[in-house]
Structures are given as C-alpha cells and as structure tokens.
Design a protein around this motif. Structure first.
Motif, short mmCIF file in Angstrom:
data_model
loop_
_atom_site.label_atom_id
_atom_site.label_comp_id
_atom_site.label_asym_id
_atom_site.label_seq_id
_atom_site.Cartn_x
_atom_site.Cartn_y
_atom_site.Cartn_z
N GLU A 182 2.02 -2.30 3.83
CA GLU A 182 1.24 -1.42 4.22
C GLU A 182 -0.05 -1.30 3.20
O GLU A 182 -1.29 -1.57 3.89
N ASN A 229 -2.18 -4.72 3.73
CA ASN A 229 -2.98 -4.92 5.25
C ASN A 229 -4.15 -3.96 5.11
O ASN A 229 -5.42 -4.57 5.49
N ASN A 230 -4.02 -2.74 4.53
CA ASN A 230 -5.12 -1.86 4.40
C ASN A 230 -6.11 -2.27 3.58
O ASN A 230 -7.35 -2.03 3.38
N HIS A 280 -7.64 6.04 3.14
CA HIS A 280 -6.25 6.48 2.97
C HIS A 280 -6.02 6.16 1.49
O HIS A 280 -6.83 5.06 1.11
N ARG A 326 2.66 6.21 -4.98
CA ARG A 326 2.47 6.85 -3.60
C ARG A 326 2.96 8.30 -3.24
O ARG A 326 2.04 8.98 -2.54
C1 NAG Z 1 -2.66 1.75 6.21
O1 NAG Z 1 -1.97 2.73 5.53
C2 NAG Z 1 -1.43 4.00 6.33
C3 NAG Z 1 -1.05 5.13 5.60
O2 NAG Z 1 -0.11 4.49 4.36
C4 NAG Z 1 -0.49 3.60 7.31
O3 NAG Z 1 0.03 4.32 8.03
C5 NAG Z 1 -0.84 2.52 8.12
O4 NAG Z 1 0.06 1.91 8.91
C6 NAG Z 1 -1.36 1.20 7.15
N1 NAG Z 1 -2.09 0.17 8.10
C7 NAG Z 1 -1.78 -0.76 8.34
C8 NAG Z 1 -2.65 -1.81 9.07
O5 NAG Z 1 -0.53 -1.39 7.64
#
Ligand code: NAG
Ligand code: NAG
Length: 279
Positions: A46, A49-50, A62, A71
């Motif tokens: 997570e 990716n973010n 976020h 977290r």
């Molecule tokens: C980014 O973080 C949010 C909150 O933790 C999560 O819900 C979301 O799936 C994440 N985005 C990706 C693309 O992984």
C-alpha cells in the motif's frame, strides 16, 4: 532478583507468573512470524504504491507510516487526544499486550526519585506501583535518574510520545513477574548497577532487593510485554535482558547503540529485521 526464595509476596507473584507464561506461550512461533510478515507486506505494498503516486505529484494526502504498528496510531493527526489507541497496535508475539488500557491517565510531573519506600506523588516511581491499569504520560520532556531499579507493576503503559523523556544515569527498569506492560518512546541510556535495599513494588508491599545488574530493561518471568520506539545505549549490563520463562514479547522500532552485547535469542528476530528494514 532471586528474592522470591524468601519473601511470600514474591513467591506468590512467581506462581502467578508461571501460570501467565503457560497461558501466553505460543507453541507455534512460525505462525506468529508469518502473520506479522504478512501484515508488513500488505502495508508495504500500500505504502509503496502510494509513494509512486506521490512521486508523480498526485499524492492524495493519506498517511504513509511504513509499518503496520506505526500506521495503527500515527496516521491519526490527533493521536495525542486518544493515546490509548496505542493499546490496539501491538503486533508479533506480544500482540495481546494492552498495557494500561482503560485505566486512568497518570501524568508524571516530577523527575525526582528520592523516596523508594513512599514515592512522592507525581514521580514515575509513584506511577508504576499503582494498583490496576494505568496509562502513564509525562507533562514535559525530562531526565529521570533512578536511584534504584524501577519495579513496574502489571497493566501499565509508559507513554513518552511527544516529549523527550530520558531514563538515564542511574538504575534501570525491572519487569519482574508482571503481565501486560507497554514501554513506548522513551530514551534509556547510561544505566548503572543499583545497590539494592528496601524498595516499594506495589501499594501494599515493599521488600529488600539485591543489587540490580545495570540492564536497561530487565524482563524477568514476565509476559505480554511490548517495547516500541525505545532508544537505548550504553548500559552497564544488557540493553534488554529477557529471561526466566518470559514470553509473548515484542520489541519493535527500537534503536540500540553503543553496546557490544546485543543478542536477540528468539525466532522473531526475523520479523523484527523485516520491520526495521522497511522503516
Ligand atoms: C493508498 O493508501 C490508502 C490508505 O492506506 C489505501 O486505501 C489505498 O488502497 C492505497 N492506494 C494504493 C494504490 O495502493
Ligand atoms: C491486569 O488486568 C487483568 C485484566 O483486567 C486482570 O485480570 C489482572 O488481574 C490484572 N493484574 C494485576 C496484577 O492487577
């Protein structure tokens, strides 16, 4: 610490501790590691990716705490308004540790440690001997030099988040025959041997203690212990010494320096290494 041999109070606590250990012991340590690794990986994916999206200038604001423990509480901007949320955040072997959850908040206001038999209200020593669950915080940054080992009782949290709390230059922390203690965000360093003597360990009991070893945190016959975000250095004996059938312990997000004797003798060193690697 082998005081249990001639003091009924400690004998009883030793018996209780044996039962606690039998209950807390995890006969399947690989499973505990597997669960933790899974949580770390999910979290990592997570976050990464973010991160990429942030790299492209589309960061959506976020929280990016990089491991499942942080977290759990750090992403709340107002965590200091709800400190006991931390009680839900332990992972790994010590995941059942809730410390002083549901207890009242005790604010340490006084850095002194003058009276070992009748500790002064407002001191850390007075806080840790209270009956029942207690969530211990610190009014401001402070350096506490313990005159003798600090005997922490069950169901306590030492929560130094948000301040610079040092336990330094004196004796260390002793968790003897206790269950369910969180130690969070304190700096423990330059710990020396204590002389022993008469020390109060609870509201209803005090007794004679032999000299303490000079460990930063000594975990002796204790269960459900979580040590997180603790910085430790330069202690005369070990930094953390977990012995005498202590079990269900998580040590996470810590920083250990200036010591030639750091040994983690448990399987979950693997999980810890993974967590450390990602932060
Ligand atoms: C980014 O973080 C949010 C909150 O933790 C999560 O819900 C979301 O799936 C994440 N985005 C990706 C693309 O992984
Ligand atoms: C700690 O809390 C648990 C759960 O409330 C309780 O059963 C236990 O007796 C407490 N331990 C001590 C030593 O007070």
């Amino acid at each position: 610490a082998n005081i249990g041999d001639f003091d009924d109070h400690w004998k009883n606590r030793e018996q209780q501790a044996k039962m606690n250990a039998a209950k807390a012991y995890d006969p399947n340590p690989q499973e505990a590691c597997h669960t933790l690794n899974k949580q770390v990986h999910e979290n990592y994916h997570e976050t990464s990716n973010n991160n990429t999206r942030r790299g492209l200038g589309k960061y959506d604001g976020h929280c990016l705490a990089a491991n499942p423990i942080d977290r759990c509480w750090r992403c709340d901007k107002h965590w200091s308004m709800n400190r006991q949320k931390l009680a839900d955040c332990a992972r790994g072997f010590g995941h059942k540790t809730t410390g002083g959850k549901k207890g009242r908040i005790y604010v340490v206001t006084d850095d002194s440690d003058g009276d070992l038999l009748n500790p002064k209200p407002g001191t850390l020593r007075h806080a840790v001997i209270q009956d029942g669950p207690l969530w211990i915080t610190f009014k401001h940054g402070m350096v506490i030099r313990l005159s003798e080992e600090l005997l922490v009782s069950s169901n306590k949290t030492l929560d130094g988040r948000g301040g610079h709390v040092h336990i330094a230059g004196g004796a260390g922390i002793m968790l003897q025959y206790v269950d369910n203690v969180i130690i969070h965000s304190v700096h423990i360093h330059d710990i020396k041997k204590g002389n022993g003597g008469l020390i109060r360990d609870s509201m209803s009991h005090f007794g004679f203690r032999t000299a303490s070893d000079g460990d930063g945190i000594s975990i002796f016959g204790s269960t459900n212990i979580w040590i997180d975000h603790v910085s430790m250095s330069n202690c005369m004996d070990g930094l953390i010494d977990a012995i005498e059938a202590s079990t269900a312990i998580t040590i996470s997000n810590c920083h250990f320096t200036d010591h030639n004797d750091v040994s983690i003798r448990s399987l979950c060193a693997i999980c810890l290494a993974i967590i450390q690697g990602l932060t």
